[in-house]
Write a protein that holds these residues in place. Structure first.
Motif, mmCIF file in Angstrom:
data_model
loop_
_atom_site.group_PDB
_atom_site.id
_atom_site.type_symbol
_atom_site.label_atom_id
_atom_site.label_comp_id
_atom_site.label_asym_id
_atom_site.label_seq_id
_atom_site.Cartn_x
_atom_site.Cartn_y
_atom_site.Cartn_z
ATOM 1 N N SER A 64 0.744 -1.351 -0.305
ATOM 2 C CA SER A 64 0.006 -0.123 0.082
ATOM 3 C C SER A 64 0.944 1.208 0.173
ATOM 4 C CB SER A 64 -0.870 -0.137 1.211
ATOM 5 O OG SER A 64 -0.346 0.174 2.315
ATOM 6 N N PRO A 65 0.326 2.364 -0.493
ATOM 7 C CA PRO A 65 1.296 3.559 -0.601
ATOM 8 C C PRO A 65 1.931 4.233 0.579
ATOM 9 C CG PRO A 65 -0.503 3.848 -2.063
ATOM 10 C CD PRO A 65 -0.921 2.513 -1.299
ATOM 11 N N PRO A 66 1.117 4.107 1.862
ATOM 12 C CA PRO A 66 1.806 4.604 2.977
ATOM 13 C C PRO A 66 2.974 3.520 3.449
ATOM 14 C CG PRO A 66 -0.553 4.508 3.276
ATOM 15 C CD PRO A 66 -0.276 4.028 2.022
ATOM 16 N N LEU A 67 2.472 2.502 3.419
ATOM 17 C CA LEU A 67 3.562 1.451 3.926
ATOM 18 C C LEU A 67 4.890 1.171 2.897
ATOM 19 C CD1 LEU A 67 4.126 -0.723 6.006
ATOM 20 C CD2 LEU A 67 2.845 -2.561 4.367
ATOM 21 N N LYS A 68 4.778 1.720 1.581
ATOM 22 C CA LYS A 68 5.723 1.549 0.588
ATOM 23 C C LYS A 68 6.517 2.777 1.165
ATOM 24 C CE LYS A 68 4.556 1.068 -3.704
ATOM 25 N NZ LYS A 68 4.357 1.332 -5.067
ATOM 26 N N ILE A 69 6.017 3.841 1.192
ATOM 27 C CA ILE A 69 6.444 5.224 1.536
ATOM 28 C C ILE A 69 7.579 4.778 2.836
ATOM 29 C CG2 ILE A 69 6.460 7.595 2.380
ATOM 30 C CD1 ILE A 69 4.225 7.845 0.406
ATOM 31 N N GLN A 70 6.884 4.198 3.797
ATOM 32 C CA GLN A 70 7.821 4.102 5.186
ATOM 33 C C GLN A 70 8.848 2.959 4.858
ATOM 34 O OE1 GLN A 70 5.034 2.611 8.119
ATOM 35 N NE2 GLN A 70 5.951 3.570 9.769
ATOM 36 N N LEU A 71 8.614 1.948 4.309
ATOM 37 C CA LEU A 71 9.719 1.002 4.008
ATOM 38 C C LEU A 71 10.603 1.456 3.278
ATOM 39 C CD1 LEU A 71 10.499 -1.978 4.326
ATOM 40 C CD2 LEU A 71 9.271 -2.410 2.262
ATOM 41 N N VAL A 72 10.262 2.183 2.032
ATOM 42 C CA VAL A 72 11.504 2.717 1.159
ATOM 43 C C VAL A 72 12.268 3.857 1.821
ATOM 44 C CG1 VAL A 72 11.860 4.173 -0.876
ATOM 45 C CG2 VAL A 72 10.563 2.064 -0.963
ATOM 46 N N LYS A 79 15.250 6.437 7.917
ATOM 47 C CA LYS A 79 14.402 7.280 8.869
ATOM 48 C C LYS A 79 13.064 6.647 8.980
ATOM 49 C CE LYS A 79 16.312 11.643 7.284
ATOM 50 N NZ LYS A 79 16.276 12.754 6.870
ATOM 51 N N LEU A 80 12.627 6.421 10.345
ATOM 52 C CA LEU A 80 11.422 5.913 10.641
ATOM 53 C C LEU A 80 10.359 6.776 10.643
ATOM 54 C CD1 LEU A 80 12.570 3.308 13.580
ATOM 55 C CD2 LEU A 80 11.659 2.803 11.396
ATOM 56 N N GLY A 81 9.167 6.373 10.388
ATOM 57 C CA GLY A 81 8.107 7.294 10.237
ATOM 58 C C GLY A 81 7.240 6.890 11.488
ATOM 59 N N GLU A 82 5.884 7.339 11.600
ATOM 60 C CA GLU A 82 4.896 7.144 12.622
ATOM 61 C C GLU A 82 4.624 5.649 12.810
ATOM 62 O OE1 GLU A 82 2.458 9.139 15.514
ATOM 63 O OE2 GLU A 82 3.772 10.201 14.049
ATOM 64 N N GLY A 83 4.860 4.981 13.748
ATOM 65 C CA GLY A 83 4.571 3.577 13.832
ATOM 66 C C GLY A 83 5.508 2.676 13.082
ATOM 67 N N GLY A 84 6.769 3.452 12.893
ATOM 68 C CA GLY A 84 7.788 2.395 12.008
ATOM 69 C C GLY A 84 8.379 1.460 12.759
ATOM 70 N N LEU A 85 8.598 1.693 14.170
ATOM 71 C CA LEU A 85 9.597 1.104 15.002
ATOM 72 C C LEU A 85 8.998 -0.598 15.121
ATOM 73 C CD1 LEU A 85 11.995 0.723 16.527
ATOM 74 C CD2 LEU A 85 10.912 1.690 18.490
ATOM 75 N N SER A 86 7.543 -0.549 15.440
ATOM 76 C CA SER A 86 6.828 -1.792 15.316
ATOM 77 C C SER A 86 6.707 -2.657 14.171
ATOM 78 C CB SER A 86 5.486 -1.864 15.906
ATOM 79 O OG SER A 86 4.702 -1.006 15.050
ATOM 80 N N LEU A 87 6.607 -1.914 13.104
ATOM 81 C CA LEU A 87 6.868 -2.434 11.670
ATOM 82 C C LEU A 87 8.023 -3.267 11.539
ATOM 83 C CD1 LEU A 87 5.402 -3.111 8.907
ATOM 84 C CD2 LEU A 87 6.458 -0.905 8.327
ATOM 85 N N ILE A 88 9.135 -2.409 11.955
ATOM 86 C CA ILE A 88 10.666 -2.752 11.721
ATOM 87 C C ILE A 88 10.803 -4.114 12.551
ATOM 88 C CG2 ILE A 88 12.963 -2.120 12.187
ATOM 89 C CD1 ILE A 88 11.794 -0.865 9.618
ATOM 90 N N PHE A 89 10.310 -4.259 13.634
ATOM 91 C CA PHE A 89 10.453 -5.250 14.617
ATOM 92 C C PHE A 89 9.929 -6.690 13.759
ATOM 93 C CE2 PHE A 89 11.283 -2.477 18.321
ATOM 94 C CZ PHE A 89 12.796 -3.112 18.636
#
Length: 173
Positions: A64-72, A79-89
């Motif tokens: 999805s576009p928000p997830l894609k932007i956060q991952l890229v 740089k981590l976005g909002e709520g990115g730390l849990s996604l990274i774990f």
């Protein structure tokens, strides 16, 4: 076109760390020569990195576009976005076990290729030809190799996590 030189350098640095740590674990736990342990570690880490990047470029377009932007943003700009730390774990947990499985499969394939190219000689022949041999191949049992891969993979990922934490700590101060 953007050329992600920092990402390439960081990946190279991580591969160097992984090969150094995992080859020392192979050497200690599998009782293979230093050269063979470096070959094992280098082969499985290069295969794992290549498959990882292929998977990243395959999965990135279907996110999805928000997830894609956060991952890229995290992968290329660190740089981590909002709520990115849990996604990274969550992604890190998946990547750890996927990499481990891939390394185990790669090591088994590598062993089959080495056995085919350099068949083991009977011990009597090996004793006679040992001083003339440039390569001493000693195959460790598969369970010992699997545990060596797990320990080496765990150690290298721990050090890489420490490096990433220090890098992020340096960026925040």
């Amino acid at each position: 076109m953007v050329f992600p030189l920092p990402t390439i350098l960081l990946q190279t640095f991580f591969l160097t760390i992984s090969v150094a740590i995992e080859s020392s674990v192979f050497y200690a736990r599998c009782q293979v020569s230093r050269k063979t342990s470096v070959e094992y570690a280098l082969t499985i880490n290069l295969i794992s990195a290549c498959v990882g990047w292929i998977f990243f470029f395959y999965i990135e377009p279907i996110l999805s576009p928000p997830l894609k932007i956060q991952l890229v943003t995290y992968v290329f700009l660190n740089k981590l976005g909002e709520g990115g730390l849990s996604l990274i774990f969550i992604i890190g947990f998946f990547v750890f076990w996927a990499n481990f499985s891939l390394k185990l499969i790669s090591l088994n394939l590598f062993n089959k290729l080495v056995d085919y190219a350099y068949p083991l000689q009977p011990e009597a022949e090996l004793e006679e030809n040992y001083r003339y041999s440039t390569r001493k191949v000693k195959k460790a049992p598969e369970r010992r190799q699997a545990m060596a891969v797990l320990w080496g993979h765990s150690y290298s990922h721990s050090v890489i996590l420490l490096v990433l934490w220090l890098k992020n700590f340096q960026n925040t101060t």
